[in-house]
Design a protein around this motif. Structure first.
Motif, PDB file in Angstrom:
ATOM      1  N   LYS A  38       0.819  -1.195   0.000  1.00  0.00           N
ATOM      2  CA  LYS A  38       0.000   0.000   0.000  1.00  0.00           C
ATOM      3  C   LYS A  38       0.862   1.259   0.000  1.00  0.00           C
ATOM      4  O   LYS A  38       1.966   1.275   0.553  1.00  0.00           O
ATOM      5  CB  LYS A  38      -0.894   0.038   1.252  1.00  0.00           C
ATOM      6  N   LEU A  39       0.327   2.294  -0.662  1.00  0.00           N
ATOM      7  CA  LEU A  39       0.890   3.627  -0.469  1.00  0.00           C
ATOM      8  C   LEU A  39       0.512   4.076   0.940  1.00  0.00           C
ATOM      9  O   LEU A  39      -0.664   4.037   1.316  1.00  0.00           O
ATOM     10  CB  LEU A  39       0.321   4.592  -1.510  1.00  0.00           C
ATOM     11  N   ASN A  40       1.487   4.529   1.725  1.00  0.00           N
ATOM     12  CA  ASN A  40       1.228   4.761   3.147  1.00  0.00           C
ATOM     13  C   ASN A  40       1.262   6.236   3.546  1.00  0.00           C
ATOM     14  O   ASN A  40       0.474   6.668   4.394  1.00  0.00           O
ATOM     15  CB  ASN A  40       2.252   3.977   3.981  1.00  0.00           C
ATOM     16  N   GLU A  41       2.177   7.007   2.961  1.00  0.00           N
ATOM     17  CA  GLU A  41       2.280   8.428   3.338  1.00  0.00           C
ATOM     18  C   GLU A  41       2.981   9.181   2.200  1.00  0.00           C
ATOM     19  O   GLU A  41       3.922   8.654   1.594  1.00  0.00           O
ATOM     20  CB  GLU A  41       3.053   8.596   4.647  1.00  0.00           C
ATOM     21  N   ASN A  72       8.916  -8.609  -1.987  1.00  0.00           N
ATOM     22  CA  ASN A  72       9.861  -7.702  -2.640  1.00  0.00           C
ATOM     23  C   ASN A  72       9.114  -6.881  -3.687  1.00  0.00           C
ATOM     24  O   ASN A  72       8.446  -7.428  -4.556  1.00  0.00           O
ATOM     25  CB  ASN A  72      10.999  -8.500  -3.305  1.00  0.00           C
ATOM     26  N   ILE A  73       9.228  -5.562  -3.578  1.00  0.00           N
ATOM     27  CA  ILE A  73       8.492  -4.682  -4.493  1.00  0.00           C
ATOM     28  C   ILE A  73       9.357  -4.233  -5.682  1.00  0.00           C
ATOM     29  O   ILE A  73       8.975  -3.316  -6.415  1.00  0.00           O
ATOM     30  CB  ILE A  73       7.965  -3.445  -3.745  1.00  0.00           C
ATOM     31  N   ARG A  74      10.534  -4.835  -5.850  1.00  0.00           N
ATOM     32  CA  ARG A  74      11.385  -4.469  -6.991  1.00  0.00           C
ATOM     33  C   ARG A  74      10.657  -4.738  -8.302  1.00  0.00           C
ATOM     34  O   ARG A  74       9.884  -5.694  -8.422  1.00  0.00           O
ATOM     35  CB  ARG A  74      12.684  -5.270  -6.944  1.00  0.00           C
ATOM     36  N   GLY A  75      10.892  -3.887  -9.267  1.00  0.00           N
ATOM     37  CA  GLY A  75      10.258  -4.039 -10.575  1.00  0.00           C
ATOM     38  C   GLY A  75       8.898  -3.383 -10.670  1.00  0.00           C
ATOM     39  O   GLY A  75       8.344  -3.269 -11.768  1.00  0.00           O
ATOM     40  N   MET A  76       8.309  -2.945  -9.542  1.00  0.00           N
ATOM     41  CA  MET A  76       7.034  -2.239  -9.607  1.00  0.00           C
ATOM     42  C   MET A  76       7.245  -0.822 -10.139  1.00  0.00           C
ATOM     43  O   MET A  76       8.382  -0.326 -10.215  1.00  0.00           O
ATOM     44  CB  MET A  76       6.383  -2.205  -8.215  1.00  0.00           C
ATOM     45  N   TYR A  77       6.128  -0.159 -10.448  1.00  0.00           N
ATOM     46  CA  TYR A  77       6.209   1.176 -11.038  1.00  0.00           C
ATOM     47  C   TYR A  77       5.417   2.186 -10.199  1.00  0.00           C
ATOM     48  O   TYR A  77       4.344   1.868  -9.670  1.00  0.00           O
ATOM     49  CB  TYR A  77       5.650   1.155 -12.466  1.00  0.00           C
ATOM     50  N   LEU A  78       5.950   3.426 -10.137  1.00  0.00           N
ATOM     51  CA  LEU A  78       5.257   4.560  -9.527  1.00  0.00           C
ATOM     52  C   LEU A  78       5.047   5.616 -10.604  1.00  0.00           C
ATOM     53  O   LEU A  78       5.933   5.865 -11.437  1.00  0.00           O
ATOM     54  CB  LEU A  78       6.082   5.149  -8.383  1.00  0.00           C
ATOM     55  N   ALA A 144       0.103   6.645  -8.173  1.00  0.00           N
ATOM     56  CA  ALA A 144      -0.332   5.255  -8.272  1.00  0.00           C
ATOM     57  C   ALA A 144       0.858   4.324  -8.247  1.00  0.00           C
ATOM     58  O   ALA A 144       1.972   4.674  -8.653  1.00  0.00           O
ATOM     59  CB  ALA A 144      -1.141   5.047  -9.550  1.00  0.00           C
ATOM     60  N   LEU A 145       0.604   3.107  -7.762  1.00  0.00           N
ATOM     61  CA  LEU A 145       1.600   2.034  -7.728  1.00  0.00           C
ATOM     62  C   LEU A 145       1.089   0.894  -8.598  1.00  0.00           C
ATOM     63  O   LEU A 145      -0.001   0.362  -8.372  1.00  0.00           O
ATOM     64  CB  LEU A 145       1.812   1.558  -6.291  1.00  0.00           C
ATOM     65  N   TYR A 146       1.912   0.534  -9.617  1.00  0.00           N
ATOM     66  CA  TYR A 146       1.550  -0.541 -10.545  1.00  0.00           C
ATOM     67  C   TYR A 146       2.470  -1.737 -10.350  1.00  0.00           C
ATOM     68  O   TYR A 146       3.618  -1.598  -9.892  1.00  0.00           O
ATOM     69  CB  TYR A 146       1.653  -0.057 -11.992  1.00  0.00           C
ATOM     70  N   ASN A 147       1.959  -2.905 -10.744  1.00  0.00           N
ATOM     71  CA  ASN A 147       2.742  -4.123 -10.665  1.00  0.00           C
ATOM     72  C   ASN A 147       3.828  -4.121 -11.747  1.00  0.00           C
ATOM     73  O   ASN A 147       3.890  -3.222 -12.585  1.00  0.00           O
ATOM     74  CB  ASN A 147       1.830  -5.339 -10.827  1.00  0.00           C
ATOM     75  N   ALA A 148       4.670  -5.146 -11.719  1.00  0.00           N
ATOM     76  CA  ALA A 148       5.799  -5.207 -12.656  1.00  0.00           C
ATOM     77  C   ALA A 148       5.363  -5.364 -14.103  1.00  0.00           C
ATOM     78  O   ALA A 148       6.167  -5.114 -15.016  1.00  0.00           O
ATOM     79  CB  ALA A 148       6.722  -6.369 -12.269  1.00  0.00           C
ATOM     80  N   ASN A 149       4.105  -5.742 -14.338  1.00  0.00           N
ATOM     81  CA  ASN A 149       3.630  -5.848 -15.723  1.00  0.00           C
ATOM     82  C   ASN A 149       3.174  -4.493 -16.271  1.00  0.00           C
ATOM     83  O   ASN A 149       2.784  -4.403 -17.432  1.00  0.00           O
ATOM     84  CB  ASN A 149       2.495  -6.871 -15.823  1.00  0.00           C
ATOM     85  N   ALA A 150       3.163  -3.459 -15.411  1.00  0.00           N
ATOM     86  CA  ALA A 150       2.811  -2.089 -15.796  1.00  0.00           C
ATOM     87  C   ALA A 150       1.359  -1.942 -16.215  1.00  0.00           C
ATOM     88  O   ALA A 150       0.980  -0.919 -16.787  1.00  0.00           O
ATOM     89  CB  ALA A 150       3.731  -1.574 -16.902  1.00  0.00           C
ATOM     90  N   LEU A 153      -3.067  -2.164 -11.546  1.00  0.00           N
ATOM     91  CA  LEU A 153      -3.015  -1.111 -10.535  1.00  0.00           C
ATOM     92  C   LEU A 153      -3.114  -1.733  -9.147  1.00  0.00           C
ATOM     93  O   LEU A 153      -4.088  -2.411  -8.814  1.00  0.00           O
ATOM     94  CB  LEU A 153      -4.166  -0.121 -10.757  1.00  0.00           C
ATOM     95  N   ILE A 154      -2.110  -1.508  -8.356  1.00  0.00           N
ATOM     96  CA  ILE A 154      -2.069  -2.071  -6.999  1.00  0.00           C
ATOM     97  C   ILE A 154      -2.720  -1.124  -5.996  1.00  0.00           C
ATOM     98  O   ILE A 154      -3.560  -1.508  -5.195  1.00  0.00           O
ATOM     99  CB  ILE A 154      -0.619  -2.388  -6.593  1.00  0.00           C
ATOM    100  N   ASP A 155      -2.332   0.149  -6.036  1.00  0.00           N
ATOM    101  CA  ASP A 155      -2.894   1.124  -5.094  1.00  0.00           C
ATOM    102  C   ASP A 155      -2.710   2.522  -5.675  1.00  0.00           C
ATOM    103  O   ASP A 155      -1.750   2.782  -6.431  1.00  0.00           O
ATOM    104  CB  ASP A 155      -2.204   1.027  -3.732  1.00  0.00           C
ATOM    105  N   SER A 156      -3.622   3.436  -5.303  1.00  0.00           N
ATOM    106  CA  SER A 156      -3.522   4.819  -5.765  1.00  0.00           C
ATOM    107  C   SER A 156      -4.247   5.728  -4.780  1.00  0.00           C
ATOM    108  O   SER A 156      -5.123   5.283  -4.016  1.00  0.00           O
ATOM    109  CB  SER A 156      -4.123   4.978  -7.164  1.00  0.00           C
ATOM    110  N   VAL A 157      -3.892   7.024  -4.809  1.00  0.00           N
ATOM    111  CA  VAL A 157      -4.528   8.008  -3.934  1.00  0.00           C
ATOM    112  C   VAL A 157      -4.356   9.385  -4.563  1.00  0.00           C
ATOM    113  O   VAL A 157      -3.356   9.649  -5.243  1.00  0.00           O
ATOM    114  CB  VAL A 157      -3.922   7.972  -2.512  1.00  0.00           C
ATOM    115  N   THR A 158      -5.337  10.264  -4.326  1.00  0.00           N
ATOM    116  CA  THR A 158      -5.248  11.647  -4.778  1.00  0.00           C
ATOM    117  C   THR A 158      -4.864  12.512  -3.594  1.00  0.00           C
ATOM    118  O   THR A 158      -5.615  12.594  -2.612  1.00  0.00           O
ATOM    119  CB  THR A 158      -6.582  12.118  -5.371  1.00  0.00           C
ATOM    120  N   VAL A 159      -3.722  13.153  -3.679  1.00  0.00           N
ATOM    121  CA  VAL A 159      -3.176  13.951  -2.577  1.00  0.00           C
ATOM    122  C   VAL A 159      -3.621  15.400  -2.756  1.00  0.00           C
ATOM    123  O   VAL A 159      -3.405  15.990  -3.819  1.00  0.00           O
ATOM    124  CB  VAL A 159      -1.634  13.861  -2.546  1.00  0.00           C
TER     125      VAL A 159
END
Length: 355
Positions: A38-41, A72-78, A144-150, A153-159
């Motif tokens: 999760k996106l936390n802060e 391990n979150i390596r390979g994920m995308y922001l 947003a945070l995406y998985n390694a396949n791009a 969508l794993i998690d997202s938030v509007t700040v």
């Protein structure tokens, strides 16, 4: 022949099915693991908060593993580019608009409840935790945070737009907007869980919230005035009660009350007796009227005698003449003998006559 074909089909299904399950099982496990990240802060305007290894203050994002397993979150995308939400966009085009979390970094291997912070608006050449994700602090930002396949969508938030050194932090995992809140600069927690239990005494908390003592002074004055008001109310009510009791005692001990009370009681008693006598007289048709009259007279006499129980308290002494004075003079030799005048008696010898 039919039985043999059915047997061959069953045998083929039994051999192929395990391999299919083995093929789809990792996908199911990976989906469950992705849901734990999760996106936390997020902080978009960093002026006095976190400093990187080069002494610079960049916008940053914190990613958390909310499960109790290692992932391990390596390979994920922001990314902060909303155009990637277009499902028709090709994967290579998506990758161009995203920033990849690099491999070979131990801190990206998150154990249970572990966190990692990435520097935004930076360059990957400055470090494995520096990403070239674009951040504009003057506008609301979608991240947003995406998985390694791009594509997943794993998690997202509007700040929202925040002031300097404020952060937008997750406080729950219910899947709605209430899961997030804006935290003030003194409550920002990069690399630490957002909801923490702090051991702080009531006195320390009061000092922190009231450093100049104004609230303490107002509270003390309020307590004093409240106690004084309670005392005033108590003594006022107590005085009124005592005053009424004293008045009641004075009225009860006044002298006119007693004869009036006795008169009422005797009048009621006399009326009752008279009623009884009259009823009996009617029954006897006027016989023994003298007896009835005597009873009434006796009752009236008793009533008059009882009224005299209330005396004025004045004692009157009247002089009464007796013959004891003359007897006293004759019974002692220190006085001249006196011949009683009230009766005849022989002459008592005196002087030489006593020989």
């Amino acid at each position: 022949m039919v039985k043999r074909k059915k047997y061959k089909v069953k045998t083929w299904v039994r051999r192929v099915l395990p391999f299919c399950l083995l093929a789809f099982l990792p996908l199911h496990v990976m989906a469950q693991m992705d849901a734990s990240i999760k996106l936390n802060e997020v902080m978009t305007r960093n002026e006095t908060s976190l400093i990187d290894e080069y002494g610079e203050r960049n916008a940053w994002v914190e990613i958390a593993n909310i499960s109790h397993s290692t992932y391990n979150i390596r390979g994920m995308y922001l990314t902060t580019d909303r155009s990637v939400l277009d499902k028709k966009m090709s994967v290579p085009e998506r990758v161009k608009r995203m920033s990849k979390i690099p491999n070979g970094e131990e801190r990206t291997n998150l154990s249970g409840q572990q966190l990692v912070v990435f520097q935004l608006n930076s360059q990957p050449t400055q470090g494995s935790l520096h990403l070239d994700v674009s951040v504009d602090a003057e506008k609301p930002m979608w991240i947003a945070l995406y998985n390694a396949n791009a594509t997943q969508l794993i998690d997202s938030v509007t700040v929202p737009v925040m002031q300097a050194d404020q952060s937008y932090a997750r406080i729950a995992n219910n899947g709605d907007a209430k899961d997030w809140e804006v935290k003030s600069a003194d409550r920002v927690t990069p690399g630490i869980q957002n909801i923490t239990t702090v051991s702080e005494s009531k006195i320390e908390r009061f000092k922190r919230e009231d450093p100049h003592g104004f609230a303490m002074a107002l509270m003390a004055m309020g307590i004093v005035f409240f106690c004084l008001a309670l005392l005033w109310l108590f003594f006022t009510v107590f005085g009124l009660v005592m005053k009424h009791q004293e008045t009641a005692k004075k009225v009860a001990h006044q002298q006119p009350i007693k004869p009036i009370t006795k008169t009422v009681e005797k009048t009621a008693e006399l009326g009752h007796k008279t009623g009884v006598i009259l009823q009996e007289g009617l029954k006897t048709k006027g016989i023994d009227k003298e007896v009835y009259m005597a009873v009434i007279g006796l009752a009236l006499r008793q009533y008059e005698d009882d009224i005299h129980d209330v005396e004025s308290g004045v004692i009157t002494i009247k002089q009464h003449q007796t013959g004891w004075g003359e007897e006293y003079q004759q019974m002692t030799h220190f006085h001249d003998p006196v011949i009683p005048t009230a009766h005849t008696a022989p002459k008592i010898p005196v002087g030489t006559e006593r020989k």
